[in-house]
Write a protein that holds these residues in place. Structure first.
Motif, PDB file in Angstrom:
ATOM      1  N   PRO A  74       0.819  -1.223   0.000  1.00 38.63           N
ATOM      2  CA  PRO A  74       0.000   0.000   0.000  1.00 38.63           C
ATOM      3  C   PRO A  74       0.850   1.269   0.000  1.00 38.63           C
ATOM      4  N   LEU A  75       1.946   1.247   0.712  1.00 36.10           N
ATOM      5  CA  LEU A  75       2.821   2.424   0.767  1.00 36.10           C
ATOM      6  C   LEU A  75       3.445   2.674  -0.609  1.00 36.10           C
ATOM      7  N   LYS A  76       3.891   1.615  -1.249  1.00 38.53           N
ATOM      8  CA  LYS A  76       4.485   1.747  -2.594  1.00 38.53           C
ATOM      9  C   LYS A  76       3.459   2.332  -3.564  1.00 38.53           C
ATOM     10  N   GLU A  77       2.224   1.860  -3.462  1.00 39.60           N
ATOM     11  CA  GLU A  77       1.171   2.340  -4.353  1.00 39.60           C
ATOM     12  C   GLU A  77       0.881   3.832  -4.087  1.00 39.60           C
ATOM     13  N   MET A  78       0.772   4.192  -2.817  1.00 43.96           N
ATOM     14  CA  MET A  78       0.452   5.591  -2.468  1.00 43.96           C
ATOM     15  C   MET A  78       1.536   6.550  -2.916  1.00 43.96           C
ATOM     16  N   LEU A  79       2.778   6.081  -2.920  1.00 46.77           N
ATOM     17  CA  LEU A  79       3.896   6.992  -3.204  1.00 46.77           C
ATOM     18  C   LEU A  79       4.474   6.785  -4.602  1.00 46.77           C
ATOM     19  N   LYS A  80       3.699   6.134  -5.473  1.00 46.69           N
ATOM     20  CA  LYS A  80       4.291   5.775  -6.774  1.00 46.69           C
ATOM     21  C   LYS A  80       4.627   6.994  -7.632  1.00 46.69           C
ATOM     22  N   ASP A  81       3.969   8.130  -7.392  1.00 51.40           N
ATOM     23  CA  ASP A  81       4.276   9.326  -8.182  1.00 51.40           C
ATOM     24  C   ASP A  81       5.289  10.251  -7.499  1.00 51.40           C
ATOM     25  N   PHE A  82       5.799   9.818  -6.372  1.00 53.72           N
ATOM     26  CA  PHE A  82       6.796  10.633  -5.664  1.00 53.72           C
ATOM     27  C   PHE A  82       8.206  10.188  -6.038  1.00 53.72           C
ATOM     28  N   ASP A  83       9.135  11.135  -5.870  1.00 54.64           N
ATOM     29  CA  ASP A  83      10.524  10.845  -6.211  1.00 54.64           C
ATOM     30  C   ASP A  83      11.209  10.164  -5.020  1.00 54.64           C
ATOM     31  N   VAL A  84      10.656   9.013  -4.639  1.00 54.04           N
ATOM     32  CA  VAL A  84      11.255   8.215  -3.568  1.00 54.04           C
ATOM     33  C   VAL A  84      11.219   6.741  -3.950  1.00 54.04           C
ATOM     34  N   GLU A  85      12.199   6.023  -3.457  1.00 53.59           N
ATOM     35  CA  GLU A  85      12.189   4.557  -3.544  1.00 53.59           C
ATOM     36  C   GLU A  85      11.649   4.055  -2.210  1.00 53.59           C
ATOM     37  N   VAL A  86      10.679   3.140  -2.260  1.00 51.12           N
ATOM     38  CA  VAL A  86      10.192   2.537  -1.015  1.00 51.12           C
ATOM     39  C   VAL A  86      10.819   1.149  -0.900  1.00 51.12           C
ATOM     40  N   TYR A  87      11.652   0.977   0.110  1.00 47.27           N
ATOM     41  CA  TYR A  87      12.289  -0.321   0.340  1.00 47.27           C
ATOM     42  C   TYR A  87      11.649  -0.999   1.537  1.00 47.27           C
ATOM     43  N   ASP A  88      11.438  -2.282   1.392  1.00 43.52           N
ATOM     44  CA  ASP A  88      11.031  -3.118   2.515  1.00 43.52           C
ATOM     45  C   ASP A  88      12.221  -4.013   2.852  1.00 43.52           C
ATOM     46  N   SER A  89      12.872  -3.717   3.970  1.00 40.57           N
ATOM     47  CA  SER A  89      14.056  -4.511   4.340  1.00 40.57           C
ATOM     48  C   SER A  89      13.664  -5.790   5.061  1.00 40.57           C
ATOM     49  N   GLY A  90      12.355  -5.934   5.327  1.00 38.36           N
ATOM     50  CA  GLY A  90      11.905  -7.036   6.169  1.00 38.36           C
ATOM     51  C   GLY A  90      11.850  -6.621   7.634  1.00 38.36           C
ATOM     52  N   PHE A  91      12.538  -5.521   7.963  1.00 41.80           N
ATOM     53  CA  PHE A  91      12.594  -5.033   9.338  1.00 41.80           C
ATOM     54  C   PHE A  91      12.043  -3.623   9.465  1.00 41.80           C
ATOM     55  N   ALA A  92      12.063  -2.872   8.350  1.00 44.09           N
ATOM     56  CA  ALA A  92      11.567  -1.498   8.337  1.00 44.09           C
ATOM     57  C   ALA A  92      11.199  -1.131   6.901  1.00 44.09           C
ATOM     58  N   LEU A  93      10.426  -0.036   6.777  1.00 42.84           N
ATOM     59  CA  LEU A  93      10.068   0.494   5.461  1.00 42.84           C
ATOM     60  C   LEU A  93      10.802   1.817   5.283  1.00 42.84           C
ATOM     61  N   HIS A  94      11.543   1.930   4.195  1.00 47.83           N
ATOM     62  CA  HIS A  94      12.390   3.104   3.993  1.00 47.83           C
ATOM     63  C   HIS A  94      11.892   3.946   2.829  1.00 47.83           C
TER      64      HIS A  94
END
Ligand SMILES: O=C(O)COP(=O)(O)O
Ligand SMILES: [Mg+2]
Length: 234
Positions: free
Chosen positions: A131-151
Motif C-alpha cells: 500500500p505504501l508503494k502504491e500511495m507513493l508511486k508518483d513521488f521521487d522516492v524509492e520505497v524499500y522493505d528490508s523485512g525489518f523497516a520500510l524506507h
C-alpha cells in the motif's frame, strides 16, 4: 570465480536472525576474514551511528554504506569521513503527503532514530509495503522493505551506488567484492559487487540475481559463503 579481496555484508536478516539478534556464526566468519586481511564493509539501511557500532563490535574495518546508500563512511578518507549522498527532502515531501492524507491517524510510525537519520525517512514495518508503494508511486522516492523497516529513500542513491563510491574512495575494486544480503534493498547492492550471495532466507528477487544462494539462513549462510568462497573450505 573472482578473487575476493573484500566482503560487503548487509546487517539485518543477514548477520542477524529473524528476531534481529546477531548470529555467532557470522561474527566468527567475519572476524576470520578480517584476520586474514580481507576487509569487511557493512552495507545497511541503518543509520551511520548504529552501523559504526556494528563495525566496532564485530571488528570490521572496510567502511560503511548506511541508510541504503544515502550515507557512506570510511575511517581513512581525510576529515570528511561521513559523506551524505542522499537528499532527505524527497522523503520529506512524500511524508508530508502521507501526513496530509491521514493526519494524526497516519498508519506509519517513524523509527526512533529519525533524529540521526540524514537522508531517508524510515517507518517501523507494521504492515506490508505494497500500500505504501502504491500511495507513493508518483513521488521521487524509492520505497524499500528490508523485512525489518520500510524506507523512503532518495532514488539517486542505493546500497550499490554507495558501495561503488566507497570503493572508489578507498581503492577497492568492486569486481573483487563479495556482497551478501537478504532483502529487496540488497538488489542494487549485489548487482554492484563482483560475487553475489543471497542467504537462504533472502527474498526471491535477490535469490534470482545471486551467483550463489546459501543452503543456510542468516549468519550461518554468511559463514557458509565465506568458508566456501574466501577460504575455499567446502
Ligand atoms: O534498516 C533496515 O531496515 C534493515 O537494514 P539492513 O539493510 O541492514 O537489512
Ligand atoms: Mg537485510
Amino acid at each position: 570465480m573472482v578473487k575476493i579481496e573484500a566482503i560487503a555484508v548487509d546487517v539485518d536478516g543477514t548477520i542477524t536472525d529473524g528476531r534481529r539478534r546477531v548470529c555467532h556464526s557470522a561474527l566468527d566468519a567475519l572476524r576470520k576474514a578480517e584476520d586474514a586481511g580481507i576487509p569487511v564493509i557493512i552495507a545497511t539501511g541503518n543509520i551511520s551511528h548504529f552501523s559504526y557500532a556494528v563495525a566496532t563490535l564485530v571488528g570490521t574495518t572496510g567502511g560503511l554504506v548506511c541508510e541504503n546508500g544515502g550515507v557512506i563512511y570510511h575511517d581513512g578518507y581525510n576529515d570528511n569521513r561521513v559523506i551524505v549522498l542522499g537528499d532527505i527532502s524527497k522523503a520529506q515531501k512524500a511524508y508530508d503527503f502521507l501526513f496530509d492524507k491521514f493526519g494524526k491517524d497516519i498508519p506509519f510510525r517513524i523509527v526512533e532514530d529519525s533524529d540521526a537519520r540524514v537522508s531517508e525517512i524510515t517507518f517501523y514495518k507494521n504492515m506490508s509495503s505494497e500500500p505504501l508503494k502504491e500511495m507513493l508511486k508518483d513521488f521521487d522516492v524509492e520505497v524499500y522493505d528490508s523485512g525489518f523497516a520500510l524506507h523512503l529513500t532518495d532514488p539517486a542513491v542505493d546500497k550499490g551506488t554507495g558501495l561503488a563510491k566507497l570503493a572508489n574512495l578507498v581503492g577497492y575494486n568492486v569486481e573483487n567484492i563479495m556482497c551478501i544480503g537478504d532483502s529487496e534493498n540488497d538488489i542494487d547492492f549485489l548487482l554492484a559487487g563482483g560475487f553475489k550471495v543471497a542467504v537462504a532466507n533472502a527474498c526471491d528477487e535477490l535469490k534470482e540475481i545471486a551467483d550463489y544462494v546459501c543452503e543456510n539462513k542468516y549468519g550461518d549462510g554468511v559463514a557458509e559463503a565465506i568458508d566456501k568462497f574466501v577460504f575455499n573450505q567446502e
